[in-house]
Each structure stands twice: as structure tokens, then as C-alpha cells.
Scaffold this active site. Sequence first.
Site, mmCIF file in Angstrom:
data_model
loop_
_atom_site.group_PDB
_atom_site.id
_atom_site.type_symbol
_atom_site.label_atom_id
_atom_site.label_comp_id
_atom_site.label_asym_id
_atom_site.label_seq_id
_atom_site.Cartn_x
_atom_site.Cartn_y
_atom_site.Cartn_z
ATOM 1 N N SER A 112 0.897 -1.160 -0.012
ATOM 2 C CA SER A 112 -0.076 -0.008 -0.113
ATOM 3 C C SER A 112 0.985 1.158 0.179
ATOM 4 O O SER A 112 1.967 1.311 0.658
ATOM 5 C CB SER A 112 -0.833 -0.140 1.246
ATOM 6 O OG SER A 112 -1.628 1.244 1.418
ATOM 7 N N TYR A 141 -2.887 0.306 9.709
ATOM 8 C CA TYR A 141 -2.858 -0.380 8.331
ATOM 9 C C TYR A 141 -1.810 -0.312 7.789
ATOM 10 O O TYR A 141 -1.153 -1.151 7.079
ATOM 11 C CB TYR A 141 -4.220 0.012 7.601
ATOM 12 C CG TYR A 141 -4.018 -0.127 6.271
ATOM 13 C CD1 TYR A 141 -4.192 -1.533 5.944
ATOM 14 C CD2 TYR A 141 -3.752 0.768 5.241
ATOM 15 C CE1 TYR A 141 -4.134 -1.826 4.264
ATOM 16 C CE2 TYR A 141 -3.837 0.712 3.798
ATOM 17 C CZ TYR A 141 -3.941 -0.821 3.321
ATOM 18 O OH TYR A 141 -3.999 -1.082 2.319
ATOM 19 N N LYS A 182 -17.266 -1.110 0.581
ATOM 20 C CA LYS A 182 -16.373 -0.765 1.398
ATOM 21 C C LYS A 182 -16.789 0.279 2.615
ATOM 22 O O LYS A 182 -15.973 0.701 3.423
ATOM 23 C CB LYS A 182 -15.190 0.051 0.404
ATOM 24 C CG LYS A 182 -14.751 -1.276 -0.207
ATOM 25 C CD LYS A 182 -13.603 -0.650 -1.051
ATOM 26 C CE LYS A 182 -12.274 -0.295 -0.437
ATOM 27 N NZ LYS A 182 -11.502 -1.430 0.196
#
Length: 325
Positions: A112, A141, A182
Site C-alpha cells: 500500500s 493499516y 467498502k
Amino acid sequence: MILITGGSGFIGSYLQAEIHARGGETVIVDWLGHEGKWRNLQRHAPSRVISPENLDAFLASDPDIKAVFHMGAISETTATDGDLVWQTNVTLSQKLWSWCAEKDISFIYASSAATYGAASTRSEFSDSLSNVDNLRPLNLYGWSKHVFDQWVVKQLQDGKKTPKQWAGLKFFNVYGPNEYHKGKMISVVKVKYDDILKGGPAKLFKSDTSAVADGQQARDFIWVGDVANVMLWLYENPHVSGLFNCGTGIARTYLDLAYAVCDSLGVSRAVEFIDMPAQLRGNYQNFTCADMRKIRDAGYEKEFTSLEDGINIYINKFLKGPMYI
């Protein structure tokens, strides 16, 4: 047969659709849940859907898997359950890497751009392996994705056995169909589309720093079809391994995005600036831009979809039509 973790999710299901269109056979590891994620697969059903808790037994059965695309993760940037995030984003990734190394098959996984933390200049978004330890993610995250990248680098440094091919992709701001489950992590494109459909202006966060004007926060927005193209190109070129950025290499402002949504809907360019939520202040990336030289040097030649073209496709081909790919 290709294994896709997170295969009923946003990027995973788009990849599944592309593989299905090419006549490929897939097995998905995911929970379909109650949010309508099954609709992401309704046009291109996999051979099997395996729940994550049954993955170990499936792998132990020695299935004929040609490659693993590991897209499954807890991807909320506001996630707070450190134990769950670690087990899902780090431990599972290590397990799959090791299995692919043992079986000598390709392993392509989702990293990411959140690993870059507060990076604010183009030069800081370097996907060089030597840059990994310099990164300081801003949230749990991003840190979990960073930890696995660091683990991969350590495997290489220690001369441990690796998958036949491995590739980690640092996804930037991906948008497109099949993201509807989401919730608060849905793309800004869809959120602005919904703002306008409700009859109001597109709403954007005010800047949380005097150095950046309202609406001038900039991100590297990438059409999900381009992401799938990169992954499939890697699969088709098993000699290519490495950690790669996956963006367009162009930073565009949120104001550009809001205007493009307005233009695609044929409405006036009306924008309202609202206060940034307290939990985001000081932890907000005001600029992201992928350095794409590494994957270009590896041989990837396709052009990336412009923000305006991608938004126009998303709205007029999907949001106004069948919704799902």
C-alpha cells in the site's frame, strides 16, 4: 488454477473478472458476508469460494495452484484492533509467501501507498528495496503492510527460499466498480458522485495545514482496470520480481476530481469545503504520487487512464448502468 485472497472484494473481484474473461480458472478465499459482496462475482463466478478459516486445510490438500494473488487484508486506515490487523495483514501474508516458496509458484501481493506515511515530495515515494526501512507509516493499516514488506526484504537478505516470482504492489488511490461494500473506505469518486446525486455540491475537506490550500490536497488516483492490467502483466512475465509502486505517476488535486465528477454528470462545478474530522487532522496525506520508473524499467508499457477518462468510464459505464463489472 489461480488463487485470489480477498477475491470478492474491490480489487480482487475486478481481477477475478479479467481472469475469467480470459478463460482462467480461479479459487477465491474470502467471506461473502452480508454486505452484498456476492454481487461482485455474479457475472464471473469462481470454481470455489473458500472461507479464510478453511484455507490451511485447502493448502494442505496440495491443490494445483499456478499463482497466488494475495489481495485480502483489513484495509481500513482507521482500524484499531492491532491483533486482528497483525494476524490478517502480516501472519497470513507470511504463511502464503512460505507456501508459494515451497511450491515454487508466483506470489503477487497487495502492499500500500499508506506505507509512505507523511511523505510529501515525489522523491520520497521510492519503491526501492533500500528505501523500505526509511518509511514511517501514519496508521496501523499502513504499518502492517510496511512490516510485511520489511519481512520480505529480510527473507531476501538472508538468502531464504522465495516464491518462483514475487511482486508486492504499493497501491495508490484506486477507484472503480465493485467497491460498494467498502463503507467509509469507498473511493472519493463514489462519495462525490453520491453528494451530487443528493442534489448538493461535492463536499471536500478543508486543508489541515496552511501550506496547502483547500481542495489542493493531491493524490495519485488510479483506475482499477489499470491495477488489474499491472497484476496480469506481472503474472504473464514471471521473470519480473520486486516491490513496485502501482499508481499513475501523476498527482491530481481533490478539486480536479470533484470537477471531473461534475463534468461527467453534466452539472455545474459546485464544491463545498467542510471541516476535516478530528481523527484525521495531523494524520492526513496531503500529497501522494507514485514513482513509476521501476516497473517501467521492468518492461511495463501500457499507458494509464487519465483521471477524467477513468471517472467518465466509472460513472457512465457502471454507476449509471449495471454497477458491477
